[in-house]
Design an enzyme around this catalytic site. Structure first.
Site, mmCIF file in Angstrom:
data_model
loop_
_atom_site.group_PDB
_atom_site.id
_atom_site.type_symbol
_atom_site.label_atom_id
_atom_site.label_comp_id
_atom_site.label_asym_id
_atom_site.label_seq_id
_atom_site.Cartn_x
_atom_site.Cartn_y
_atom_site.Cartn_z
ATOM 1 N N CYS A 43 0.823 -1.217 0.000
ATOM 2 C CA CYS A 43 0.000 0.000 0.000
ATOM 3 C C CYS A 43 0.854 1.262 0.000
ATOM 4 C CB CYS A 43 -0.938 -0.003 1.206
ATOM 5 S SG CYS A 43 -1.977 1.474 1.291
ATOM 6 N N CYS A 48 -1.597 1.667 -2.940
ATOM 7 C CA CYS A 48 -2.616 2.701 -2.726
ATOM 8 C C CYS A 48 -2.067 4.124 -2.695
ATOM 9 C CB CYS A 48 -3.359 2.454 -1.409
ATOM 10 S SG CYS A 48 -3.544 0.743 -0.930
ATOM 11 N N LYS A 51 -0.312 5.368 -5.965
ATOM 12 C CA LYS A 51 -1.368 5.397 -6.984
ATOM 13 C C LYS A 51 -2.257 6.617 -6.799
ATOM 14 C CE LYS A 51 -5.071 3.433 -6.050
ATOM 15 N NZ LYS A 51 -5.992 2.377 -5.571
ATOM 16 N N ALA A 115 12.358 -13.954 5.524
ATOM 17 C CA ALA A 115 12.288 -14.971 6.565
ATOM 18 C C ALA A 115 11.491 -16.158 6.057
ATOM 19 C CB ALA A 115 11.662 -14.407 7.831
ATOM 20 N N TYR A 180 -9.884 -3.327 -10.855
ATOM 21 C CA TYR A 180 -9.713 -1.947 -10.393
ATOM 22 C C TYR A 180 -8.311 -1.417 -10.673
ATOM 23 C CZ TYR A 180 -7.186 -3.382 -6.146
ATOM 24 O OH TYR A 180 -6.259 -3.882 -5.274
ATOM 25 N N ILE A 181 -7.280 -2.260 -10.617
ATOM 26 C CA ILE A 181 -5.931 -1.771 -10.905
ATOM 27 C C ILE A 181 -5.821 -1.347 -12.371
ATOM 28 C CG2 ILE A 181 -3.504 -2.430 -11.066
ATOM 29 C CD1 ILE A 181 -3.945 -4.259 -8.663
ATOM 30 N N GLU A 184 -7.912 1.897 -13.014
ATOM 31 C CA GLU A 184 -7.320 3.079 -12.372
ATOM 32 C C GLU A 184 -6.125 3.586 -13.162
ATOM 33 O OE1 GLU A 184 -8.473 2.394 -7.658
ATOM 34 O OE2 GLU A 184 -6.623 1.538 -8.444
ATOM 35 N N HIS A 438 -26.859 21.638 1.130
ATOM 36 C CA HIS A 438 -27.081 22.211 -0.194
ATOM 37 C C HIS A 438 -26.166 23.396 -0.433
ATOM 38 C CE1 HIS A 438 -29.358 23.246 -3.784
ATOM 39 N NE2 HIS A 438 -29.394 24.491 -3.361
ATOM 40 N N GLU A 443 -26.184 15.524 -1.396
ATOM 41 C CA GLU A 443 -27.557 15.734 -0.933
ATOM 42 C C GLU A 443 -28.551 14.832 -1.666
ATOM 43 O OE1 GLU A 443 -29.731 19.425 -2.356
ATOM 44 O OE2 GLU A 443 -27.688 19.961 -2.946
#
Length: 472
Positions: A43, A48, A51, A115, A180-181, A184, A438, A443
């Site tokens: 991320c 994220c 991006k 590890a 979505y990747i 985007e 408003h 709204e």
């Protein structure tokens, strides 16, 4: 701790692993985190955060164009890709340093190494070969991009790992995928001036999202100049002296400077040694866990994308925190994966929480739909033809709101707040009883009164927010 070096050994310093280690240390546990790349995980480093920074950069093109409608005289702007990449790198380095500092402040030891698990309580640190015994092991290694389809020349393609550090902005780019990747980055590069071709196996983008929102995103991308190739995938990628030839399944040849494959991600479990410890994995390599993130081995847990439950950063963080509460805090905590708000950061962006219309109709006998489609106020002077779309999905028998979907400016921000209402079990009457702010686009969420007839969908709310408050 006579038989153990540490209470907790975390493999992976992404969002989930870092949170788990910090909370566990707060409960008095001696914790160690091992990370083979950079602290912060996907991320922060190559997901994220960078991006979203690129999303912001791409939207300035529209902002400069829109300014004239509001009286501004703006000289013709130019864009420097290298400056954006450098600024991005500076920011993620700052964030990574903060993650390291927070771990250190919490008393967590950081090992800059890969590890591997040797048995239910033993981990080997690859950098120096030594082993450590841990009372509990937490696997938080996230996911990795999948380079599919496996076609000749696949090695020439980049993924979402490399796209942030391209040496120069491509003039022509082929992006493979419809998730979505893929959408985007199609939106980002198209707005930065790249000619983007999006090759999608199916007949639309964003499988699993609400159908109306999928159509809205597709149309917005097309309006931004993205060239769609539906029902097509590459069958061959050929490197040329400059750029690549991408041959698609229907024989079409695309000339591109870069080819990006964004067809999905898989849990990053390869080579971790989990099988040696007896940890069960599913068919895609995800770690199988129960509601408390425990594997079939009592001393080994897993959180985040590596479990392939819901691959979102906030989910990993919540799972990591719940793990520490459960194991070290004496507070057994299971994470609910229902009604998770999320956003797709195209332009306009998609914010969503709860069930789609199709999902609701599969599970409920009576479903009411409320919709609005309007030109936002800002577009009236800018001259932009963008539309905002909203949909509320309601259980027609109980009036409970099952899902809300928004395509438009700041939809992600709306989704976060809508998630609270949906999680609380709000009813449509609660939305109706809430006073509108408003003039805003949001709204419309509290002024939609009439259930949608499917043949009227295109005309509902056409006059925009505030045009008929209380009567829409």
């Amino acid at each position: 701790m006579a038989d153990f070096d540490v209470d907790l050994f975390v493999i992976g310093a992404g969002s989930g692993g870092v949170r788990a280690a910090r909370i566990a240390a707060g409960y008095g546990a001696k914790a160690v985190v091992a990370e083979e790349f950079r602290v912060g995980g996907t991320c922060v480093i190559r997901g994220c955060v960078p991006k979203k920074l690129m999303v912001y950069a791409s939207r300035f093109a529209d902002d400069f164009a829109d300014a004239a409608g509001f009286g501004w005289i703006v000289a013709k702007p130019s864009f420097d890709w290298s400056k954006l990449v450098a600024a991005k790198e500076q920011e993620i380095s700052r964030l990574s340093a903060i993650y390291r500092a927070n771990l250190s402040k919490a008393g967590v030891t950081i090992l800059d190494s890969r590890a591997e698990v040797l048995d239910p309580h033993t981990v080997r640190i690859v950098a120096d070969g030594r082993t450590m015994r841990a009372r509990f092991i937490l696997v938080a290694t996230g996911g990795a991009p999948v380079l599919e389809p496996d076609v000749p020349g696949r090695e020439h393609a980049i993924t979402s790992n490399e796209v942030f550090d391209l040496a120069e902005l491509p003039e022509r780019m082929v992006i493979v995928g419809g998730g979505y990747i893929a959408v985007e980055f199609a939106s980002i590069f198209a707005r930065l001036g790249t000619h983007v071709t999006l090759a999608v196996r199916s007949d639309n983008v964003l499988r699993g999202f609400d159908e109306d929102m999928r159509v809205g995103v597709r149309d917005a991308l097309r309006h931004a100049g993205v060239d769609f190739k539906f029902g097509m995938l590459p069958i061959r990628i050929e490197k040329k002296a400059k750029g690549f030839d991408v041959c698609l399944t229907k024989g079409e040849l695309i000339d591109a400077d870069q080819v990006m494959i964004a067809t999905g991600r898989r849990p990053h479990t390869f080579g971790l040694g989990l099988e040696k410890a007896g940890v069960a994995l599913d068919r895609v390599g995800a770690v199988k866990v129960d509601e408390f993130s425990k594997t079939n081995v009592n001393s080994i847990y897993a959180v985040g994308d590596v479990t392939n439950r819901v691959a979102l950063t906030p989910v990993a963080i919540r799972e990591g925190h719940a793990f520490a509460d459960t194991v070290f805090g004496g507070k057994p905590t299971a994470v609910s994966h229902a009604n998770i708000p999320t956003a797709v950061f195209t332009t306009p962006e998609l914010g969503t929480v709860g069930l789609t219309e199709a999902e609701a109709r599969e599970s409920y006998d009576c479903v009411d739909i409320y919709e609005a489609c309007f030109r936002p106020l800002k577009a009236t002077l800018s001259g932009r033809q963008d539309k905002t779309m909203m949909k509320i999905v309601v259980d027609g028998l109980t009036d409970r709101v099952l899902g809300v979907h928004v395509l438009g400016d700041d939809a992600g921000e709306m989704a976060q707040l809508l998630g609270i209402a949906v999680n609380l079990g709000a009813k449509k009457a609660d939305f109706d009883a809430t006073m509108a702010v408003h003039p805003t686009s949001a709204e419309e969420l509290v002024t939609m009164r009439t259930r949608t007839a499917r043949h009227l969908r295109e005309t509902i709310g056409e006059e925009g927010p505030g045009a008929a408050v209380g009567d829409s």
